[in-house]
Design a protein around this motif. Structure first.
Motif, PDB file in Angstrom:
ATOM      1  N   TYR A  37       0.773  -1.206   0.040  1.00  0.00           N
ATOM      2  CA  TYR A  37      -0.003   0.178   0.006  1.00  0.00           C
ATOM      3  C   TYR A  37       0.983   1.199  -0.036  1.00  0.00           C
ATOM      4  CZ  TYR A  37      -4.354  -2.475   1.066  1.00  0.00           C
ATOM      5  OH  TYR A  37      -5.527  -3.204   0.861  1.00  0.00           O
ATOM      6  N   LEU A  38       1.895   1.174   1.052  1.00  0.00           N
ATOM      7  CA  LEU A  38       2.771   2.605   0.922  1.00  0.00           C
ATOM      8  C   LEU A  38       3.452   2.893  -0.389  1.00  0.00           C
ATOM      9  CD1 LEU A  38       4.369   1.771   4.230  1.00  0.00           C
ATOM     10  CD2 LEU A  38       2.763   3.635   3.883  1.00  0.00           C
ATOM     11  N   SER A  39       3.809   1.635  -1.079  1.00  0.00           N
ATOM     12  CA  SER A  39       4.482   1.851  -2.325  1.00  0.00           C
ATOM     13  C   SER A  39       3.789   2.368  -3.407  1.00  0.00           C
ATOM     14  CB  SER A  39       5.238   0.613  -2.921  1.00  0.00           C
ATOM     15  OG  SER A  39       6.251   0.112  -1.903  1.00  0.00           O
ATOM     16  N   ALA A  40       2.313   1.849  -3.152  1.00  0.00           N
ATOM     17  CA  ALA A  40       1.432   2.142  -4.470  1.00  0.00           C
ATOM     18  C   ALA A  40       1.110   3.653  -4.228  1.00  0.00           C
ATOM     19  CB  ALA A  40      -0.013   1.391  -4.225  1.00  0.00           C
ATOM     20  N   GLY A  41       1.006   4.222  -2.873  1.00  0.00           N
ATOM     21  CA  GLY A  41       0.554   5.364  -2.621  1.00  0.00           C
ATOM     22  C   GLY A  41       1.668   6.333  -3.172  1.00  0.00           C
ATOM     23  N   LEU A  42       2.931   6.021  -3.046  1.00  0.00           N
ATOM     24  CA  LEU A  42       3.935   6.802  -3.319  1.00  0.00           C
ATOM     25  C   LEU A  42       4.044   6.861  -4.861  1.00  0.00           C
ATOM     26  CD1 LEU A  42       6.696   8.215  -2.490  1.00  0.00           C
ATOM     27  CD2 LEU A  42       7.797   6.254  -2.766  1.00  0.00           C
ATOM     28  N   PHE A 281      -5.651   4.294   4.273  1.00  0.00           N
ATOM     29  CA  PHE A 281      -4.830   5.150   5.108  1.00  0.00           C
ATOM     30  C   PHE A 281      -3.253   5.007   4.734  1.00  0.00           C
ATOM     31  CE2 PHE A 281      -1.873   4.654   8.801  1.00  0.00           C
ATOM     32  CZ  PHE A 281      -2.005   6.068   9.200  1.00  0.00           C
ATOM     33  N   PHE A 282      -2.940   3.684   4.365  1.00  0.00           N
ATOM     34  CA  PHE A 282      -1.739   3.380   3.983  1.00  0.00           C
ATOM     35  C   PHE A 282      -1.133   4.062   2.861  1.00  0.00           C
ATOM     36  CE2 PHE A 282      -2.226  -0.527   6.871  1.00  0.00           C
ATOM     37  CZ  PHE A 282      -1.387  -0.260   7.902  1.00  0.00           C
ATOM     38  N   LEU A 283      -2.136   3.922   1.899  1.00  0.00           N
ATOM     39  CA  LEU A 283      -2.115   4.576   0.307  1.00  0.00           C
ATOM     40  C   LEU A 283      -1.780   6.158   0.632  1.00  0.00           C
ATOM     41  CD1 LEU A 283      -4.786   3.036  -1.751  1.00  0.00           C
ATOM     42  CD2 LEU A 283      -2.260   2.763  -1.963  1.00  0.00           C
ATOM     43  N   SER A 284      -2.432   6.809   1.807  1.00  0.00           N
ATOM     44  CA  SER A 284      -2.411   8.112   1.754  1.00  0.00           C
ATOM     45  C   SER A 284      -1.102   8.452   2.533  1.00  0.00           C
ATOM     46  CB  SER A 284      -3.394   8.748   2.612  1.00  0.00           C
ATOM     47  OG  SER A 284      -3.835   8.179   3.965  1.00  0.00           O
ATOM     48  N   VAL A 285      -0.481   7.529   3.526  1.00  0.00           N
ATOM     49  CA  VAL A 285       0.718   7.694   4.190  1.00  0.00           C
ATOM     50  C   VAL A 285       1.721   7.734   2.985  1.00  0.00           C
ATOM     51  CG1 VAL A 285       2.318   6.575   5.700  1.00  0.00           C
ATOM     52  CG2 VAL A 285      -0.080   7.137   6.296  1.00  0.00           C
ATOM     53  N   GLY A 286       1.641   6.771   1.900  1.00  0.00           N
ATOM     54  CA  GLY A 286       2.697   6.747   0.946  1.00  0.00           C
ATOM     55  C   GLY A 286       2.664   8.017   0.272  1.00  0.00           C
ATOM     56  N   MET A 287       1.471   8.551  -0.198  1.00  0.00           N
ATOM     57  CA  MET A 287       1.509   9.689  -1.017  1.00  0.00           C
ATOM     58  C   MET A 287       2.322  10.786  -0.152  1.00  0.00           C
ATOM     59  SD  MET A 287      -2.468   9.768  -2.373  1.00  0.00           S
ATOM     60  CE  MET A 287      -3.406   8.033  -2.832  1.00  0.00           C
ATOM     61  N   SER A 288       2.035  10.969   1.244  1.00  0.00           N
ATOM     62  CA  SER A 288       2.357  12.043   2.052  1.00  0.00           C
ATOM     63  C   SER A 288       3.997  12.320   1.908  1.00  0.00           C
ATOM     64  CB  SER A 288       1.897  11.995   3.435  1.00  0.00           C
ATOM     65  OG  SER A 288       0.614  11.977   3.205  1.00  0.00           O
ATOM     66  N   LEU A 289       4.688  11.300   1.436  1.00  0.00           N
ATOM     67  CA  LEU A 289       6.222  11.135   1.429  1.00  0.00           C
ATOM     68  C   LEU A 289       6.613  12.183   0.628  1.00  0.00           C
ATOM     69  CD1 LEU A 289       8.851  10.021   2.772  1.00  0.00           C
ATOM     70  CD2 LEU A 289       8.588   8.469   0.894  1.00  0.00           C
ATOM     71  N   ASN A 290       7.306  13.106   1.216  1.00  0.00           N
ATOM     72  CA  ASN A 290       7.865  14.441   0.571  1.00  0.00           C
ATOM     73  C   ASN A 290       9.068  14.050  -0.256  1.00  0.00           C
ATOM     74  OD1 ASN A 290       8.916  16.870  -0.674  1.00  0.00           O
ATOM     75  ND2 ASN A 290       7.672  18.057   0.930  1.00  0.00           N
ATOM     76  N   LEU A 291       9.212  13.369  -1.342  1.00  0.00           N
ATOM     77  CA  LEU A 291      10.411  13.147  -1.949  1.00  0.00           C
ATOM     78  C   LEU A 291      11.244  14.434  -2.070  1.00  0.00           C
ATOM     79  CD1 LEU A 291       9.402  10.560  -4.579  1.00  0.00           C
ATOM     80  CD2 LEU A 291      10.435  10.208  -2.208  1.00  0.00           C
ATOM     81  N   THR A 292      10.812  15.436  -2.296  1.00  0.00           N
ATOM     82  CA  THR A 292      11.555  16.770  -2.584  1.00  0.00           C
ATOM     83  C   THR A 292      12.623  16.860  -1.232  1.00  0.00           C
ATOM     84  OG1 THR A 292       9.986  17.714  -4.038  1.00  0.00           O
ATOM     85  CG2 THR A 292      11.700  19.233  -3.025  1.00  0.00           C
ATOM     86  N   ILE A 293      11.927  16.774   0.035  1.00  0.00           N
ATOM     87  CA  ILE A 293      12.656  16.952   1.016  1.00  0.00           C
ATOM     88  C   ILE A 293      13.576  15.581   1.306  1.00  0.00           C
ATOM     89  CG2 ILE A 293      12.338  16.540   3.694  1.00  0.00           C
ATOM     90  CD1 ILE A 293      12.026  19.500   3.010  1.00  0.00           C
ATOM     91  N   VAL A 294      13.183  14.498   0.863  1.00  0.00           N
ATOM     92  CA  VAL A 294      14.004  13.228   1.054  1.00  0.00           C
ATOM     93  C   VAL A 294      15.277  13.714   0.304  1.00  0.00           C
ATOM     94  CG1 VAL A 294      14.239  10.811   0.648  1.00  0.00           C
ATOM     95  CG2 VAL A 294      12.504  11.588   1.453  1.00  0.00           C
ATOM     96  N   PHE A 295      15.239  14.108  -1.049  1.00  0.00           N
ATOM     97  CA  PHE A 295      16.245  14.226  -1.871  1.00  0.00           C
ATOM     98  C   PHE A 295      17.302  15.759  -1.529  1.00  0.00           C
ATOM     99  CE2 PHE A 295      13.777  12.108  -5.091  1.00  0.00           C
ATOM    100  CZ  PHE A 295      14.482  10.907  -5.050  1.00  0.00           C
ATOM    101  N   SER A 296      16.665  16.639  -1.102  1.00  0.00           N
ATOM    102  CA  SER A 296      17.379  17.889  -0.639  1.00  0.00           C
ATOM    103  C   SER A 296      18.069  17.748   0.607  1.00  0.00           C
ATOM    104  CB  SER A 296      16.186  18.995  -0.808  1.00  0.00           C
ATOM    105  OG  SER A 296      15.381  18.809   0.303  1.00  0.00           O
ATOM    106  N   GLU A 297      17.398  16.971   1.677  1.00  0.00           N
ATOM    107  CA  GLU A 297      17.756  16.803   2.894  1.00  0.00           C
ATOM    108  C   GLU A 297      18.154  15.303   3.075  1.00  0.00           C
ATOM    109  OE1 GLU A 297      18.632  19.048   4.854  1.00  0.00           O
ATOM    110  OE2 GLU A 297      17.515  21.021   4.508  1.00  0.00           O
TER     111      GLU A 297
END
Length: 599
Positions: A37-42, A281-297
């Motif tokens: 679910y998390l991966s699908a949401g991402l 819920f798990f789908l939406s948590v995956g969507m909430s991962l901010n990849l911009t922050i992950v890559f910049s920080e």
């Protein structure tokens, strides 16, 4: 389809398709449904394909899945059972929260955060994900086990901890001159929370059962379902308004209805909504991962994930061992609870609102929590593999050597334990060997002396007394292992009578071919006794029920004989004194269309 808040058919189709495609793939790979679910949401979220841009709005709706999940858990936790867990809730749970909170606060201070900011970041991460842990426990089948009950007790304490933590955020902000003027004193918020709890308990004890009785008498099934959802969501909203968590309100509603005569009906009505919304819920948590922050920080985020998860796991392991859990249980609990959870989002949002967190810290900590939730299934898989590959301690375990017994048991699980009782009652001398070290230790608590020994090795069989035993009982769980032992015993110890537990009809046929003295399928006879009891309970005469069971047993014997003659052996086979007939009667009555199930 840019906004999930529209709730059109298009977004619903995308969400369902994402879950339907991803979850089976991840479960087939052994990674579990949560990571699917998390991966699908991402993938479908704002930082993936961009099919949804407002993951936060979807997350608020999907939190209802966690609420319904806690309600169903509450239905399974009767008040008496919850009372028995009180020491684990307020003892073990509080110890874990306080210890891990202190350790993670130290990590935050070492990383350069102000003490107040580090403490809020740490306590948010301490609150493990109820959704992830409960889903993993359910998939592993451990929810009803003692360790699963301890996990639930800790989660309940963490749900309660959100109230003082939110009050502390306001207090810390006040010391820094950042608190809002209208912030409520702690004593007042605590009083409101306690009053709300008392009101909900009183309503549940004296109003809910009569309420559902009134709805049931109306005779409308859909209204009863609506009433169940009303009670769950109403309790959750009431608790949230009082400053507690929605999950706690739903859990208490479930506990209060656990002894109701409508309990099973409520569980059946809520279950479909729970499953779909929890996946959402798990789908939406995956969507909430901010990849911009992950890559910049990236360095800070990944370093934070590793540091927080490792330090928290160490703290959990230490508390578990101090509470007398063994190494295996402690490592499993550490792997299960090492992540942050959904309550961190609430705490971090409150810290951001009062100015304790800035936008950058809030985004980094949120990304750390989400990544830790995604890593939990992988951590559990790694922990299980390490546990499987780790050398087993043989301390206190005696290996098979110079054993003597009239009967040799190879394998002493549930089947072997039951089979041994009649022999022990007649003082038959037994030699017992087993490869499961934990089983050997557990059996020792009940007075059984079991030696460690692998029945597939000839030297172990000799050391276990197989050469002098009158009977060898093969009670292992795996049919392929039983086949190896049978072949070895028939070749090396032909004078010993060989009794074997078989797995299914195919395995039984192989054992008959091998020439064992007796074999029995592990569930066949118990299923026949069960079926006979059902017939008598339905009002059939006992003699009629016995005849029906005899017919089933005879048809099964005929089928075994036919399969032996038709494809496995040549010539005639004698079973229970009945010679094979060229045209046996049908295995099942012709009037029935059900296909025969293998036993």
């Amino acid at each position: 389809m840019a906004d999930a808040s529209g709730f059109g058919v298009g977004p619903a189709v995308v969400l369902l398709a994402a879950g339907v495609v991803a979850v089976p793939i991840f479960r087939r790979l052994g990674l579990g449904s949560v990571l699917g679910y998390l991966s699908a949401g991402l993938i479908i979220g704002p930082f993936g394909l961009g099919l949804f841009n407002d993951a936060e709005a979807l997350l608020h709706i999907a939190e209802l899945g966690v609420v319904l999940f806690l309600f169903i858990i509450g239905l399974e936790m009767r008040p008496s059972k919850l009372w028995k867990l009180r020491k684990q809730i307020f003892g073990l749970g509080a110890a874990q929260v306080l210890t891990c909170g202190a350790l993670l606060t130290g990590v935050g201070v070492l990383a350069g955060l102000a003490p107040a900011v580090a403490a809020v970041a740490a306590m948010g991460f301490v609150l493990s994900s109820t959704a992830v842990i409960m889903q993993m426990l359910e998939e592993e089948g451990d929810k009803a086990e003692p360790e699963g009950q301890r996990a639930i007790a800790i989660l309940l304490l963490e749900d309660l901890a959100i109230v003082p933590l939110l009050a502390l955020v306001a207090l810390w902000a006040a010391f820094n001159g950042q608190a809002a003027e209208a912030s409520m004193p702690f004593w007042q918020s605590a009083g409101i929370a306690i009053g709300a709890l008392a009101a909900l308990i009183a309503a549940g004890r004296w109003l809910l059962d009569p309420f559902f009785g009134l709805i049931a008498r109306a005779g409308a099934r859909e209204v009863l379902t609506a009433a169940a959802l009303l009670v769950v969501l109403g309790s959750a909203l009431f608790m949230q308004t009082a400053g507690l968590s929605m999950a706690m309100g739903a859990f208490l509603a479930g506990v209060l209805l656990s002894e109701s005569s409508f309990r099973h009906q409520l569980e059946a009505d809520i279950e479909p909504f729970r499953g779909i919304l929890l996946g959402l819920f798990f789908l939406s948590v995956g969507m909430s991962l901010n990849l911009t922050i992950v890559f910049s920080e990236g360095q800070l985020v990944l370093g934070g994930v590793l540091a927080f998860m490792i330090v928290k796991a160490i703290g959990i392991y230490g508390i578990a061992r101090a509470a007398h859990s063994d190494h295996r249980a402690a490592t499993h609990r550490a792997a299960l609870f090492a992540q942050g959870g959904e309550f961190a989002f609430v705490l971090y949002a409150a810290a951001l609102a009062v100015g304790l967190f800035d936008a950058r810290i809030s985004a980094i900590m949120t990304a750390i929590v989400i990544l830790s939730m995604a890593l939990t299934p992988l951590v559990l898989i790694a922990q299980k593999r390490m546990r499987r590959d780790a050398p087993v301690s043989m301390e206190g375990i005696d290996k098979a050597e110079d054993l003597r017994g009239r009967v040799l048991f190879i394998g002493f699980g549930r089947f072997g334990q039951v089979a041994s009782q009649a022999l022990l009652s007649r003082r038959v001398e037994l030699a017992l060997i087993e490869t499961d070290v934990e089983m050997i230790r557990a059996a020792a608590n009940f007075g059984f002396k079991i030696h460690y020994g692998d029945g597939t090795r000839l030297d172990v069989l000799h050391a276990s007394g197989a050469a002098t035993a009158e009977a060898i009982l093969v009670c292992v769980e795996k049919p392929e292992i039983a086949d190896q032992i049978v072949a070895l015993c028939k070749a090396e110890f032909p004078l010993a009578q060989l009794y074997v537990r078989s797995f299914d009809r195919g395995h039984a046929l192989r054992l008959i071919q091998a020439g064992v003295d007796f074999q029995i399928r592990e569930t066949f006879e118990s299923a026949l006794v069960f079926s006979e009891a059902v017939l008598t309970g339905l009002g059939f005469e006992e003699e009629d029920a016995r005849e029906a069971i005899a017919e089933v047993r005879e048809r099964d014997e005929q089928r075994v004989e036919l399969e032996l003659v038709g494809g496995l052996t040549a010539g005639r086979v004698l079973l229970r004194g009945n010679m094979v007939t060229p045209e046996p009667e049908p295995f099942f009555p012709r009037a029935r269309s059900a296909a025969p199930a293998d036993s």
